[in-house]
Design a protein around this motif. Structure first.
Motif, mmCIF file in Angstrom:
data_model
loop_
_atom_site.group_PDB
_atom_site.id
_atom_site.type_symbol
_atom_site.label_atom_id
_atom_site.label_comp_id
_atom_site.label_asym_id
_atom_site.label_seq_id
_atom_site.Cartn_x
_atom_site.Cartn_y
_atom_site.Cartn_z
ATOM 1 N N VAL A 1 -8.426 7.858 4.751
ATOM 2 C CA VAL A 1 -6.974 8.021 4.778
ATOM 3 C C VAL A 1 -6.396 6.921 5.661
ATOM 4 O O VAL A 1 -7.124 6.233 6.376
ATOM 5 N N VAL A 2 -5.078 6.770 5.597
ATOM 6 C CA VAL A 2 -4.412 5.839 6.506
ATOM 7 C C VAL A 2 -3.699 6.642 7.585
ATOM 8 O O VAL A 2 -3.415 7.828 7.409
ATOM 9 N N SER A 3 -3.417 5.991 8.691
ATOM 10 C CA SER A 3 -2.718 6.656 9.779
ATOM 11 C C SER A 3 -1.296 7.017 9.355
ATOM 12 O O SER A 3 -0.600 6.219 8.712
ATOM 13 N N ASP A 4 -0.885 8.231 9.702
ATOM 14 C CA ASP A 4 0.484 8.651 9.394
ATOM 15 C C ASP A 4 1.517 7.771 10.086
ATOM 16 O O ASP A 4 2.684 7.731 9.673
ATOM 17 N N ILE A 5 1.080 7.067 11.134
ATOM 18 C CA ILE A 5 1.994 6.161 11.844
ATOM 19 C C ILE A 5 2.488 5.053 10.907
ATOM 20 O O ILE A 5 3.620 4.583 11.025
ATOM 21 N N LEU A 6 1.632 4.662 9.934
ATOM 22 C CA LEU A 6 1.985 3.568 9.024
ATOM 23 C C LEU A 6 3.000 3.990 7.973
ATOM 24 O O LEU A 6 3.668 3.143 7.376
ATOM 25 N N ILE A 7 3.105 5.278 7.716
ATOM 26 C CA ILE A 7 3.957 5.742 6.610
ATOM 27 C C ILE A 7 4.904 6.832 7.114
ATOM 28 O O ILE A 7 4.937 7.944 6.596
ATOM 29 N N GLN A 8 5.704 6.462 8.089
ATOM 30 C CA GLN A 8 6.610 7.430 8.701
ATOM 31 C C GLN A 8 7.956 7.533 8.001
ATOM 32 O O GLN A 8 8.627 8.559 8.104
ATOM 33 N N ASN A 9 8.395 6.470 7.320
ATOM 34 C CA ASN A 9 9.722 6.505 6.695
ATOM 35 C C ASN A 9 9.618 6.233 5.197
ATOM 36 O O ASN A 9 8.533 5.938 4.666
ATOM 37 N N ALA A 10 10.758 6.331 4.525
ATOM 38 C CA ALA A 10 10.773 6.211 3.070
ATOM 39 C C ALA A 10 10.292 4.845 2.587
ATOM 40 O O ALA A 10 9.560 4.752 1.591
ATOM 41 N N GLU A 11 10.672 3.769 3.281
ATOM 42 C CA GLU A 11 10.299 2.427 2.837
ATOM 43 C C GLU A 11 8.794 2.202 2.916
ATOM 44 O O GLU A 11 8.192 1.634 2.004
ATOM 45 N N THR A 12 8.181 2.619 4.005
ATOM 46 C CA THR A 12 6.735 2.437 4.124
ATOM 47 C C THR A 12 5.982 3.346 3.154
ATOM 48 O O THR A 12 4.914 2.984 2.654
ATOM 49 N N LYS A 13 6.542 4.524 2.870
ATOM 50 C CA LYS A 13 5.911 5.416 1.893
ATOM 51 C C LYS A 13 5.989 4.810 0.495
ATOM 52 O O LYS A 13 5.035 4.914 -0.288
ATOM 53 N N ARG A 14 7.118 4.176 0.168
ATOM 54 C CA ARG A 14 7.233 3.471 -1.112
ATOM 55 C C ARG A 14 6.152 2.397 -1.222
ATOM 56 O O ARG A 14 5.479 2.254 -2.250
ATOM 57 N N ALA A 15 6.000 1.613 -0.154
ATOM 58 C CA ALA A 15 5.018 0.534 -0.148
ATOM 59 C C ALA A 15 3.598 1.085 -0.286
ATOM 60 O O ALA A 15 2.759 0.523 -0.997
ATOM 61 N N PHE A 16 3.327 2.201 0.393
ATOM 62 C CA PHE A 16 2.005 2.827 0.318
ATOM 63 C C PHE A 16 1.708 3.271 -1.111
ATOM 64 O O PHE A 16 0.600 3.049 -1.633
ATOM 65 N N ILE A 17 2.672 3.917 -1.761
ATOM 66 C CA ILE A 17 2.480 4.357 -3.152
ATOM 67 C C ILE A 17 2.266 3.152 -4.062
ATOM 68 O O ILE A 17 1.425 3.175 -4.974
ATOM 69 N N ARG A 18 3.017 2.090 -3.825
ATOM 70 C CA ARG A 18 2.874 0.869 -4.624
ATOM 71 C C ARG A 18 1.450 0.312 -4.501
ATOM 72 O O ARG A 18 0.815 -0.042 -5.502
ATOM 73 N N GLY A 19 0.951 0.232 -3.278
ATOM 74 C CA GLY A 19 -0.409 -0.248 -3.085
ATOM 75 C C GLY A 19 -1.439 0.665 -3.703
ATOM 76 O O GLY A 19 -2.444 0.212 -4.267
ATOM 77 N N ALA A 20 -1.202 1.977 -3.609
ATOM 78 C CA ALA A 20 -2.135 2.947 -4.190
ATOM 79 C C ALA A 20 -2.194 2.799 -5.707
ATOM 80 O O ALA A 20 -3.282 2.870 -6.307
ATOM 81 N N TYR A 21 -1.028 2.576 -6.339
ATOM 82 C CA TYR A 21 -1.046 2.410 -7.791
ATOM 83 C C TYR A 21 -1.767 1.132 -8.188
ATOM 84 O O TYR A 21 -2.547 1.115 -9.151
ATOM 85 N N LEU A 22 -1.520 0.056 -7.458
ATOM 86 C CA LEU A 22 -2.199 -1.199 -7.764
ATOM 87 C C LEU A 22 -3.715 -1.034 -7.686
ATOM 88 O O LEU A 22 -4.455 -1.537 -8.548
ATOM 89 N N ALA A 23 -4.188 -0.337 -6.660
ATOM 90 C CA ALA A 23 -5.619 -0.232 -6.429
ATOM 91 C C ALA A 23 -6.292 0.863 -7.240
ATOM 92 O O ALA A 23 -7.425 0.686 -7.700
ATOM 93 N N ALA A 24 -5.616 1.992 -7.429
ATOM 94 C CA ALA A 24 -6.292 3.152 -8.020
ATOM 95 C C ALA A 24 -5.493 3.831 -9.117
ATOM 96 O O ALA A 24 -5.901 4.890 -9.606
ATOM 97 N N GLY A 25 -4.362 3.247 -9.510
ATOM 98 C CA GLY A 25 -3.503 3.905 -10.490
ATOM 99 C C GLY A 25 -3.702 3.409 -11.907
ATOM 100 O O GLY A 25 -4.219 2.311 -12.140
ATOM 101 N N SER A 26 -3.296 4.217 -12.848
ATOM 102 C CA SER A 26 -3.285 3.842 -14.261
ATOM 103 C C SER A 26 -2.291 4.737 -14.991
ATOM 104 O O SER A 26 -1.915 5.800 -14.499
ATOM 105 N N MET A 27 -1.899 4.285 -16.163
ATOM 106 C CA MET A 27 -0.905 5.029 -16.926
ATOM 107 C C MET A 27 -1.242 4.919 -18.407
ATOM 108 O O MET A 27 -1.659 3.867 -18.888
ATOM 109 N N SER A 28 -1.082 6.008 -19.130
ATOM 110 C CA SER A 28 -1.367 6.012 -20.560
ATOM 111 C C SER A 28 -0.259 5.302 -21.335
ATOM 112 O O SER A 28 0.827 5.047 -20.799
#
Length: 320
Positions: free
Chosen positions: A119-146
């Protein structure tokens, strides 16, 4: 290129709105695609592997922007799936590793690895902007769509349950109706509703892909609406044709085995006009009578003729 690949390509060109966002996205890439390997005491190597060149390009872009690090890409073919190219990047420089690990909160200021690296530290994803960035990185690395034309399904493949839980909580912070399912040894966070996927693309700021998806959704909905109407009209036509065919059969039976002369005048007129115009709708048939009758009146007469035909078939009506 698949729609999922198009989303990743678009996201690979985005770099966030500040260093804190870039670090959050980099942390997600390392979390979902990376591995921290200890070669010897105090000697660490950070390995990132992916089958998507855009993901590795984004990884290096973030390294350069956040830590001013330039690296070389090592490309190799996976020994397990030889039909796919796997891109591997290794970082082993001690000072670089320390800087990155401290930035993503996996190492403390004393150079000690802290916590678990699933997991990543909650300190890195405390606000909406950092959470957006985290989701973006997660999709790039581990996401897919039909393929949206076949169905709506977006997912993130996570290695551990803790990893999936953290991502799921972040998605829920944006009111995304995501769920977790265990698939073999992986924990998969998924979104199935089209509207939820649209919202998620907006959160990741994949605005071009969002518009493309909306266009595909509209096209798909129009196509489904047309198909439903065609199927409905076809069913109605089939029903009407079958009813008319049955009415003609009944009337021919009455004519040949009972005779129109033995029928009440209103029924004999209705029988004759149906024989003369076997393909005409009931409303038009009723208007041909003298005096004219409505659709319901014509239907009533034909139903009475059907009852008479059934009596003839069962022998309950005297025949000539």
């Amino acid at each position: 290129m698949s729609f999922s690949g198009e989303v990743k390509e678009e996201l690979s060109h985005m770099t966030g709105h500040g260093r804190h966002c870039q670090i959050a996205e980099l942390a997600a890439l390392i979390l979902f695609s990376g591995q921290l390997i200890q070669r010897s005491p105090g000697q660490w190597t950070l390995v990132v592997k992916t089958e998507n060149r855009d993901v590795l390009r984004k990884y290096f872009t973030l390294l350069k922007k956040t830590y001013n690090i330039n690296t070389d890409v090592l490309e190799q073919v996976s020994g397990i799936e030889t039909h796919k190219s796997q891109y591997t990047a290794e970082l082993s420089d001690p000072s670089t590793i320390v800087e990155i690990l401290q930035g993503i909160k996996w190492m403390d200021t004393g150079g000690m690895i802290v916590g678990r690296q699933d997991v990543v530290s909650d300190i890195l994803i405390q606000n909406a902007e950092t959470k957006r960035a985290f989701i973006r990185g997660a999709y790039l690395a581990a996401g897919s769509m039909s393929d949206p034309m076949k169905g709506y399904h977006l997912e993130f493949v996570c290695i551990t349950g803790r990893q999936a839980d953290q991502l799921n909580r972040v998605l829920h912070d944006f009111d995304i109706d995501s769920k977790i399912v265990l698939r073999k040894k992986y924990h998969v966070v998924y979104v199935k509703e089209g509207s939820g996927i649209v919202d998620l693309l907006n959160i990741m700021e994949a605005h071009v892909s969002l518009m493309n998806l909306e266009n595909l959704r509209i096209e798909k909905e129009i196509r489904n609406t047309v198909n439903r109407r065609v199927n409905c009209e076809t069913a109605n036509i089939t029903k009407t044709v079958n009813a008319a065919t049955k009415q003609v059969e009944d009337i021919l039976l009455i004519r040949d085995r009972y005779g129109f002369g033995r029928l009440p005048e209103n029924l004999s007129k209705a029988a004759q006009v149906r024989l003369d115009y076997p393909d005409t709708a009931l409303k038009e048939l009723g208007e041909m009578l003298d005096p004219p009758v409505g659709k319901s009146g014509m239907n009533h007469r034909l139903r009475k003729l059907g009852e008479i035909a059934d009596q003839i078939r069962t022998g309950n009506l005297k025949e000539e």
